[in-house]
Design an enzyme around this catalytic site. Structure first.
Site, PDB file in Angstrom:
ATOM      1  N   SER A  74      -0.704  -5.363  70.693  1.00 19.96           N
ATOM      2  CA  SER A  74       0.343  -6.305  70.312  1.00 19.96           C
ATOM      3  C   SER A  74       1.557  -5.545  69.786  1.00 19.96           C
ATOM      4  CB  SER A  74      -0.210  -7.325  69.306  1.00 19.96           C
ATOM      5  OG  SER A  74       0.667  -8.415  69.144  1.00 19.96           O
ATOM      6  N   GLU A  84       0.819  -7.512  79.049  1.00 12.65           N
ATOM      7  CA  GLU A  84       0.330  -8.791  78.536  1.00 12.65           C
ATOM      8  C   GLU A  84       1.319  -9.269  77.490  1.00 12.65           C
ATOM      9  OE1 GLU A  84      -1.429  -9.566  75.277  1.00 12.65           O
ATOM     10  OE2 GLU A  84      -0.456  -7.771  74.491  1.00 12.65           O
ATOM     11  N   HIS A 101      -4.263 -10.475  74.111  1.00 12.93           N
ATOM     12  CA  HIS A 101      -4.512 -11.564  73.150  1.00 12.93           C
ATOM     13  C   HIS A 101      -5.463 -12.589  73.754  1.00 12.93           C
ATOM     14  CE1 HIS A 101      -0.636  -9.852  71.830  1.00 12.93           C
ATOM     15  NE2 HIS A 101      -0.910 -10.336  70.637  1.00 12.93           N
TER      16      HIS A 101
END
Length: 307
Positions: free
Chosen positions: A116, A212, A277
């Site tokens: 992330s 992502e 995620h």
């Protein structure tokens, strides 16, 4: 793109440091994650400011200086074999320039794990330390503490990386074919935000790019991809692995966008690869030579992620 230096795998009893370079960490989730790590016969130590929260900017886990000091101290501690991020959120880009990269290089290689917002640190560790890093579940993440698949794949990567040389996603080919290259990537919005900064790669040439994101509207994803394309950052990329797009708009729309923006690259691409995620997120090493088989939905590493 060249392969990076692989750190050593972990052994039972290894001391691992948990840091919070980004957002504030819920204490209950942290304690659960620490219990899991202890159950693996690891010795987790929590950095001093992991549970801090910035007085005014409540989305930060304490001040930039404290977050940077925690990471640097953990990395430079010779008793620590791995540095694990507690969670993402936002904040790495505010603290990454405060790190003493010469001191961290002198401390030698060790395992670094996160995803992330930690994407900006993956880039920095690659460019400043030349080091393989792990894109995977974090110590206080819901996706880690509540999912056996995520735990098992991460544990195997840390302790027995030979057993996960082939990462099978169960996904499908967006663009069929096989491609060889060096793995890199992370959260799309962070890669776009990192362009032009001192620690970002010049581009993804020769790479297998993993992408992502979470909670983004499709037009924003379009903006990030278009920025990477316009900057020439995607020139010469060998293949693309697409992870999760949790709480983005309906996947059909995201898929159409990806085909529109990346289809012209003419390289194999695999979708729904199961990292990022999402529940049961797989751990993907960055900086290793590998082969992507988009039709089979597999990534096969030339060597184990860790020595």
């Amino acid at each position: 793109m060249k392969e990076l230096l692989r750190p050593s795998r972990l052994a039972p009893g290894a001391r691992v440091a948990v840091v919070a370079p980004s957002g504030p960490v819920p204490e209950e989730r942290l304690q659960t994650g620490l219990d899991i790590l202890r159950g693996w016969d690891l010795d987790p130590v929590v950095a001093p400011h992991v549970l801090d929260r910035h007085r005014e900017l409540r989305y930060l886990a304490g001040t930039d200086a404290d977050r940077a000091a925690d990471l640097q101290h953990a990395w430079c501690d010779p008793s620590v074999a791995a540095v694990l991020c507690a969670r993402g959120g936002y904040g790495v880009q505010r603290m990454v320039d405060l790190l003493d990269w010469e001191a961290m290089r002198a401390a030698g290689p060790k395992v670094f794990l996160g995803f992330s917002d930690i994407t900006a640190l993956h880039e920095a560790f690659a460019t400043r330390l030349g080091l393989v890093t792990l894109h995977g579940p974090m110590a206080a993440g819901v996706d880690f503490i509540k999912n056996a698949r995520a735990q098992e794949h991460l544990k195997a990567t840390l302790f027995a990386p030979d057993t996960v040389r082939t990462i099978a996603s169960g996904g499908t080919a967006l663009v069929p074919g096989r491609a060889r290259g060096v793995t890199l990537g992370g959260c799309l919005s962070l890669l776009a935000a990192d362009l032009g900064t001192p620690h970002a790669r010049a581009g993804a040439r020769g790479g297998l790019l993993c992408l992502e994101d979470v909670g983004e509207e499709t037009y924003r994803l379009d903006r990030y991809l278009t920025q990477l394309l316009r900057a020439g950052w995607l020139d010469g990329v060998r293949g693309v692995l697409l992870g999760s797009w949790e709480t983005c708009e309906a996947y059909d729309g995201v898929r159409a966008l990806i085909v529109d923006r990346l289809g012209g690259l003419g390289v194999p691409a695999a979708e729904e690869f199961g990292f990022g995620h999402c529940e049961g997120a797989l751990t993907i090493p960055f900086g290793v030579a590998a082969e992507l088989d988009a039709d089979a939905g597999t990534l096969t590493l030339d060597e184990p992620a860790l020595r």
